[in-house]
Design an enzyme around this catalytic site. Structure first.
Site: not given
Ligand code: NAD
Length: 394
Positions: A54, A139, A235
């Site tokens: 991304y 990041l 997740y």
């Protein structure tokens, strides 16, 4: 200088080689897509985590859809002896080559974004070129070394509160297997928040703000993920989800501060699940992505990172007021989370097993895209030919 034919060296979700021509081709394709979707102008962009996934697509979109000049930060490996450079190295080498050819300005600083030294280098570069209008924080790192204490924190992908059992695809054997992941302890949770939460993003924003290097109206964005119930335990309700909760809470705090100080904004954008180096390492997720790709491609709603970022920047981020969800987040995962898409994936999830996996899923697409991240399996490239691996990053 070192020239040799490059073999793809894949093991599970890791590849230890990369092909410069293939990586260049990926970047050229993304630039063509960004160029074809011109948007409102933005002046100076700083992208942290700019060399892959991304972040790379954000950088390309800012430069080629919105005419930005850029400072980019990544953590990539140069070629050495018989080892190629990392894919991100070759990606940015091509961004620089294309920018030069197009008369665009970009400066890349390669090193650990968590460290004081890199923050200082970037601040000096921003000081020299002028305050920034957009800061993208993208990041994805497995570790963070705290620059003050030298403590190393490792982020983990674990459920919270109890073990999680589901199906996953073994990327080596390509078989569907049951997987049980043991729950995180408190240290796992706080370490993951330390690495992937909002603390470092805020350190960047505060350092730039204190130095007067955020332009009036500057916007900053970081990326989050929610996904379906079936991946919640690993997740969104797991350790990485706690980090994303922290990232989102940090955005809200920073937004209030930036509105007051410079008329700026801090937002989180919730993006779609896509094949990147980071997402392929999450258990269960590659199988979910393989099924999701099948369903979204059939419906014609599939997007890659560049299509996602072009939509984010054009419709929500640059020169427009974004539409936020009830929790104050930008959503470009809307097509993934559409009820009919999720219902179709859920049906496939119930039935998928090793025997029907290849027919039910778009694993072929997943694998092809995964290999493509490293510059392999791209059209028109003679992979048997020797190629120069020792390219300068900038
Ligand atoms: P990626 O692995 O493709 O890219 C990570 C980038 O971070 C690279 O440019 C790398 O060089 C850089 N990086 C890593 N450690 C660094 C360090 N210490 N210093 C400087 N740079 C460093 O990752 P991605 O999947 O694009 O993820 C980016 C963000 O998007 C993450 O916050 C992730 O959670 C989020 N996101 C990803 C997905 C997905 O499906 N891939 C979906 C939604 C949100």
């Amino acid at each position: 200088m070192a020239k040799f034919p490059i073999n793809a060296r894949f093991r599970g979700f890791i590849c230890t080689s990369a092909h410069p021509t293939g990586c260049a081709q990926n970047v050229q394709r993304q630039i063509a897509i960004a160029k074809a979707a011109p948007g409102k102008p933005v002046g100076r962009v700083l992208v942290i985590g700019s060399s892959a996934g991304y972040g790379l697509s954000s950088l390309i979109t800012a430069m080629w859809s919105h005419g930005a000049s850029a400072i980019s930060v990544c953590f990539e490996r140069a070629a050495k002896d018989d080892r190629t450079a990392s894919a991100g190295w070759y990606n940015l080498a091509e961004v620089h080559a294309q920018a030069k050819a197009a008369g665009k300005s970009i400066q890349t600083i390669n090193g650990d974004a968590f460290s004081h030294a890199i923050k200082e280098q970037v601040l000096a570069a921003v000081k020299a070129s002028g305050p920034i209008d957009l800061l993208v924080y993208s990041l994805a790192s497995p570790v963070r070394v705290d620059p003050d204490s030298a403590t190393k924190y490792a982020s983990v992908l674990k459920p919270i509160g109890g073990p999680y059992t589901n199906k996953t695809v073994n990327l080596d054997s390509e078989q569907i297997q049951p997987i049980t992941i043991q729950p995180a302890n408190e240290a796992d949770i706080s370490n993951t928040v330390k690495v992937m939460g909002g603390e470092d993003w805020k350190l960047w924003v505060d350092a730039l703000s204190k130095a007067g290097l955020l332009a009036k109206g500057c916007r900053t964005v970081a990326y989050s993920y929610i996904g379906p119930q079936l991946t919640y335990p690993i997740y969104r309700a797991g350790t990485i989800g706690r980090a994303k909760d922290d990232l989102e809470a940090t955005a809200k705090r920073m937004d209030r501060e930036l509105v007051q100080s410079i008329g700026g904004h801090a937002w989180v954008s919730v993006n779609k699940a896509l094949v990147t180096q980071a997402s392929s390492a999450i258990p269960v997720v590659p199988l979910y992505i393989s099924l999701l790709y099948k369903v979204m491609k059939e419906r014609g709603t599939h997007e890659g990172t560049i299509e996602q970022m072009v939509r984010l920047f054009n419709d929500q981020l640059i020169g427009v007021t974004p539409k936020l969800d009830e929790a104050g987040r930008i959503r470009v995962d809307d097509r993934e989370m559409a009820a009919d898409v999720q219902a179709a994936v859920a049906v496939l999830w119930e039935t998928v097993e090793s025997g029907n996996f290849l027919a039910l899923s778009d694993y072929a697409g997943f694998k092809h895209e995964f290999r493509g991240l490293y510059g392999f399996e791209l059209p028109g490239i003679d992979y048997a030919a020797p190629v120069e691996v020792d390219l300068p990053l900038v």
